[in-house]
Design an enzyme around this catalytic site. Sequence first.
Site, PDB file in Angstrom:
ATOM      1  N   ASP A  94      -4.011   3.872   2.833  1.00 45.58           N
ATOM      2  CA  ASP A  94      -5.451   3.623   3.039  1.00 45.58           C
ATOM      3  C   ASP A  94      -5.724   2.170   3.435  1.00 45.58           C
ATOM      4  O   ASP A  94      -6.885   1.757   3.552  1.00 45.58           O
ATOM      5  CB  ASP A  94      -6.272   4.022   1.797  1.00 45.58           C
ATOM      6  CG  ASP A  94      -5.968   3.150   0.580  1.00 45.58           C
ATOM      7  OD1 ASP A  94      -5.072   2.276   0.672  1.00 45.58           O
ATOM      8  OD2 ASP A  94      -6.619   3.348  -0.457  1.00 45.58           O
ATOM      9  N   ASP A 109      -5.351 -10.555 -15.396  1.00 45.47           N
ATOM     10  CA  ASP A 109      -6.426 -11.505 -15.140  1.00 45.47           C
ATOM     11  C   ASP A 109      -7.577 -11.155 -16.082  1.00 45.47           C
ATOM     12  O   ASP A 109      -7.929  -9.981 -16.233  1.00 45.47           O
ATOM     13  CB  ASP A 109      -6.890 -11.371 -13.683  1.00 45.47           C
ATOM     14  CG  ASP A 109      -7.111 -12.720 -13.045  1.00 45.47           C
ATOM     15  OD1 ASP A 109      -7.914 -13.499 -13.584  1.00 45.47           O
ATOM     16  OD2 ASP A 109      -6.495 -12.986 -11.997  1.00 45.47           O
ATOM     17  N   ASN A 141      -0.330   4.484  -0.254  1.00 47.95           N
ATOM     18  CA  ASN A 141      -0.944   5.745   0.196  1.00 47.95           C
ATOM     19  C   ASN A 141      -1.611   5.658   1.566  1.00 47.95           C
ATOM     20  O   ASN A 141      -2.363   6.541   1.954  1.00 47.95           O
ATOM     21  CB  ASN A 141      -1.940   6.269  -0.852  1.00 47.95           C
ATOM     22  CG  ASN A 141      -3.089   5.298  -1.067  1.00 47.95           C
ATOM     23  OD1 ASN A 141      -3.140   4.234  -0.417  1.00 47.95           O
ATOM     24  ND2 ASN A 141      -3.996   5.630  -1.961  1.00 47.95           N
ATOM     25  N   GLU A 151      -7.509 -20.844 -16.244  1.00 51.83           N
ATOM     26  CA  GLU A 151      -7.862 -21.467 -14.962  1.00 51.83           C
ATOM     27  C   GLU A 151      -8.999 -22.437 -15.274  1.00 51.83           C
ATOM     28  O   GLU A 151     -10.088 -22.008 -15.661  1.00 51.83           O
ATOM     29  CB  GLU A 151      -8.299 -20.411 -13.953  1.00 51.83           C
ATOM     30  CG  GLU A 151      -8.416 -21.003 -12.565  1.00 51.83           C
ATOM     31  CD  GLU A 151      -9.543 -20.418 -11.723  1.00 51.83           C
ATOM     32  OE1 GLU A 151      -9.473 -20.530 -10.500  1.00 51.83           O
ATOM     33  OE2 GLU A 151     -10.510 -19.869 -12.293  1.00 51.83           O
ATOM     34  N   ASP A 188      -9.822 -16.543 -15.959  1.00 49.28           N
ATOM     35  CA  ASP A 188     -10.598 -17.024 -14.816  1.00 49.28           C
ATOM     36  C   ASP A 188     -11.674 -18.032 -15.237  1.00 49.28           C
ATOM     37  O   ASP A 188     -12.422 -17.757 -16.195  1.00 49.28           O
ATOM     38  CB  ASP A 188     -11.261 -15.790 -14.179  1.00 49.28           C
ATOM     39  CG  ASP A 188     -11.824 -16.050 -12.811  1.00 49.28           C
ATOM     40  OD1 ASP A 188     -11.040 -16.271 -11.886  1.00 49.28           O
ATOM     41  OD2 ASP A 188     -13.067 -16.030 -12.671  1.00 49.28           O
ATOM     42  N   ASP A 231      -6.443 -18.336  -4.018  1.00 43.80           N
ATOM     43  CA  ASP A 231      -7.601 -19.158  -3.618  1.00 43.80           C
ATOM     44  C   ASP A 231      -7.195 -20.344  -2.752  1.00 43.80           C
ATOM     45  O   ASP A 231      -8.055 -21.138  -2.362  1.00 43.80           O
ATOM     46  CB  ASP A 231      -8.308 -19.731  -4.867  1.00 43.80           C
ATOM     47  CG  ASP A 231      -8.930 -18.657  -5.727  1.00 43.80           C
ATOM     48  OD1 ASP A 231      -9.317 -17.603  -5.178  1.00 43.80           O
ATOM     49  OD2 ASP A 231      -9.018 -18.868  -6.945  1.00 43.80           O
ATOM     50  N   ASP A 233       0.848  -1.198   0.000  1.00 47.06           N
ATOM     51  CA  ASP A 233       0.000   0.000   0.000  1.00 47.06           C
ATOM     52  C   ASP A 233       0.877   1.238   0.000  1.00 47.06           C
ATOM     53  O   ASP A 233       1.637   1.462   0.943  1.00 47.06           O
ATOM     54  CB  ASP A 233      -0.889  -0.054   1.257  1.00 47.06           C
ATOM     55  CG  ASP A 233      -1.684   1.220   1.441  1.00 47.06           C
ATOM     56  OD1 ASP A 233      -1.876   1.956   0.448  1.00 47.06           O
ATOM     57  OD2 ASP A 233      -2.115   1.480   2.584  1.00 47.06           O
TER      58      ASP A 233
HETATM   59  C1  NOJ Z   1     -11.492 -18.038  -9.656  1.00 50.07           C
HETATM   60  C2  NOJ Z   1     -10.745 -16.956  -8.947  1.00 50.07           C
HETATM   61  O1  NOJ Z   1      -9.414 -17.333  -8.810  1.00 50.07           O
HETATM   62  C3  NOJ Z   1     -11.446 -16.731  -7.634  1.00 50.07           C
HETATM   63  O2  NOJ Z   1     -10.719 -15.902  -6.765  1.00 50.07           O
HETATM   64  C4  NOJ Z   1     -12.810 -16.174  -7.920  1.00 50.07           C
HETATM   65  O3  NOJ Z   1     -13.541 -16.079  -6.710  1.00 50.07           O
HETATM   66  C5  NOJ Z   1     -13.604 -17.062  -8.879  1.00 50.07           C
HETATM   67  N1  NOJ Z   1     -12.819 -17.553  -9.963  1.00 50.07           N
HETATM   68  C6  NOJ Z   1     -14.743 -16.305  -9.466  1.00 50.07           C
HETATM   69  O4  NOJ Z   1     -14.261 -15.324 -10.347  1.00 50.07           O
END
Ligand code: NOJ
Length: 564
Positions: free
Chosen positions: A26, A99, A24, A257, A200, A331, A22
């Site tokens: 916040d 992403d 700044n 992914e 994703d 995740d 971070d």
């Molecule tokens: C996979 C992502 O890595 C995860 O963080 C996210 O919650 C779900 N897809 C939904 O986008």
Amino acid sequence: MKQTQWWKKAVVYQIYPRSFNDSNGDGIGDIPGITEKLDYLENLGIDVIWLSPVYASPNDDNGYDISDYRAINPEFGTMADFDEMLAQAHARGIKIVMDLVVNHSSDEHEWFIQSRKDRTNPYRDFYFWRDGKNGKPPNNWGSVFSGPAWEFDETTCQYYLHLFTRKQPDLNWENSRVRGEVYDMMRWWLDKGVDGFRMDVISAISKVEGLPDGPIEEGDLYGNFVPYAFNGPRMHEFIREMNREVLSGYDIMTVGETPGVGVEEAKKFANADMSELSMIFQFEHVKLIDENGIKWGDKKICVRELKRVMAKWQNGLEGKAWNSLYWENHDQPRSVSRFGGEGRYWEKSAKTLAVCLHMMQGTPYIYQGQEIGMTNTIFESVRDYRDVEQINAFREYTEELGVSEEDMMRWIAKEGRDNARTPMQWSGAHAAGFTDGEPWIKTNPNYKQINAEKQAGDPDSIFSAYQAMIRLRKKFDVVTDGKFTLLDPDSDKNFSYTRETASEKLLVICSFSEKPITFAVPDDMIDSKILYCNYSPAPSATKELALRPWESVIFYKKRVFTDK
Ligand code: NOJ
């Protein structure tokens, strides 16, 4: 455009911007904060940053719910900050992969705002709208984040589909206008100079027509959408179209992914003919912890199973497609807590995990903090957690499924995503040096012992072990090209393998045991040269090798051929 496949030699570092640095005060990590740390990343030796979402978002799922794909979330800075970060990264030879979250958008995206207005809106068909059945949702699917996968919308008296939260409506890829919009947006970022995309849940973009009810296991509240939403009938067709329309025009890296995807599908996705993506993230090794597909529980990882799965992917894709290699991401819980040992052997096991993963075939990913051995955290109250998945699961399990709060808190502490999302531990200063203010999520209390400042200059640190692995990958082609052979498959004490090409051979021996064990070195590797050991003094390659707890060793030999 010529596809050079540069990513085969690359090491990727994932940044979860909210928790990285971070600038700044916040309490929220930001883009200028990333720019400040590029020297640190250059020193680590990585080639690519995968940046978790920085786009405009109401943050129902920390940026994985995007309301404008071409804007930066003001919490993270401005587009000028982004351009500066990209230029600074490129100046250091570091690439940036974005992403790409296009299985769903935010419900605050303009497309959805239009779509929900009336049944004849031109954007209606950008999403899945259906009538209910007898006052219930159109099918029995449950969402990944608890509750039904459908939300009733009063404006038009229909339901919309959301595999994730109700603020993440699924985009309808059957509609060619949706695909066209996504491809335009991708070209826009690539023309700006970004170096690729992490896609994703890209394995969910094609749903089976009719959206049939999913199977329900005993004790489940909802049907499982996986058979009808993952690996759908048009999935590869869409990715091939995306490749023709966008990807093939740039020399970039792409990683899908792909939950639910096995080796056979992966061979299509990550095919060496480059008709789809560079590589995918498979989930089999991180799902070994699940019981009946559920991640909340007390199950432990079995080393033999872990080896079997990793070897299956190494051998399955060999010569046909390309692997990605990962233990962690935003995740997953911390790998040293999940696969290694947090107490006495924290440091040794963190290094061994680095060795074990980085000497395999594929592109390795390091998740922020993994390079200093960050561990799972413990929060005393459920109120300290921030992740929508954990918060919803806690409520559903304790209120609807009869699980005790104590059990659920233990399971969340073990498997929850917030373990990966506590602030990056830069130093022993306030909030681990992450912010001058109050961090958006509590810092792991162990930051005074575990932090980057302590490790970056120490030749014996976990950080240095990661640097060493990156250097070995660059120096020896066998790390990229060598054929993988698992040794000792039935042992649950060591994870060892060889890699070989016509001219080089590596022997990688990793003890996954807290006790001393022995390992039989194959005859052709006796007396080979040592490239790395996480203990000092390092052993030599004798027939019966005595391994200390969590010891890892890499031996190397140039292969000599004699003419017969
Ligand atoms: C996979 C992502 O890595 C995860 O963080 C996210 O919650 C779900 N897809 C939904 O986008």
